[in-house]
Design a protein around this motif. Sequence first.
Motif, PDB file in Angstrom:
ATOM      1  N   ALA A   8       0.831  -1.325   0.100  1.00  0.00           N
ATOM      2  CA  ALA A   8       0.055  -0.026  -0.032  1.00  0.00           C
ATOM      3  C   ALA A   8       0.977   1.187   0.109  1.00  0.00           C
ATOM      4  O   ALA A   8       0.617   2.133  -0.665  1.00  0.00           O
ATOM      5  N   VAL A  23      -4.607   4.607   2.517  1.00  0.00           N
ATOM      6  CA  VAL A  23      -4.606   3.214   2.728  1.00  0.00           C
ATOM      7  C   VAL A  23      -3.469   2.598   3.710  1.00  0.00           C
ATOM      8  O   VAL A  23      -3.579   1.982   4.741  1.00  0.00           O
ATOM      9  N   PRO A  24      -2.100   2.948   3.417  1.00  0.00           N
ATOM     10  CA  PRO A  24      -1.030   2.479   4.492  1.00  0.00           C
ATOM     11  C   PRO A  24      -1.257   3.136   5.741  1.00  0.00           C
ATOM     12  O   PRO A  24      -0.740   2.623   6.662  1.00  0.00           O
ATOM     13  N   CYS A  66      -9.324   1.851   0.130  1.00  0.00           N
ATOM     14  CA  CYS A  66      -8.700   1.098  -1.200  1.00  0.00           C
ATOM     15  C   CYS A  66      -9.887   1.190  -2.431  1.00  0.00           C
ATOM     16  O   CYS A  66      -9.404   1.304  -3.487  1.00  0.00           O
ATOM     17  N   ILE A  78      -4.694  -5.586  -2.476  1.00  0.00           N
ATOM     18  CA  ILE A  78      -4.275  -5.153  -1.350  1.00  0.00           C
ATOM     19  C   ILE A  78      -5.731  -5.079  -0.544  1.00  0.00           C
ATOM     20  O   ILE A  78      -5.697  -5.644   0.773  1.00  0.00           O
ATOM     21  N   THR A 113      -4.761  -2.501  -6.170  1.00  0.00           N
ATOM     22  CA  THR A 113      -5.778  -2.313  -5.194  1.00  0.00           C
ATOM     23  C   THR A 113      -6.647  -3.454  -4.856  1.00  0.00           C
ATOM     24  O   THR A 113      -7.118  -3.508  -3.823  1.00  0.00           O
TER      25      THR A 113
END
Length: 113
Positions: free
Chosen positions: A12, A42-43, A69, A100, A97
């Motif tokens: 991410a 996200v991260p 995401c 993830i 995505t």
Amino acid sequence: MDFEKLLVWQRAKALAVSLYKELANCGDVAFKSQITRSGLSVPSNIAEGMERFTNTEKRRFLSIAKASCGELRTQIMIGGEIGYIPALLADRWINETREISKMLSGLINRISD
């Protein structure tokens, strides 16, 4: 567990870096701001969740990361369709995505009270 060791966080983060680099010259400031904020979320939410003390809190932030995401994937699709993102790059990012998101689902399911 240190969030930095999680493959999902690493991927991410790499995607967020790629978004910033590839869209650095995008003239649509609003689009660039929105998509990079989604990508950064996200991260960031993975990290925040994994730093929380309870599993309920961890799952909450991981769920937010998963939702971001999906938001990011939508924006990439739109960016590709309107020509802001080259088709091959958009496809690569969309696939990333999706991966993830699957990884986040698995992590959320593994964290129990």
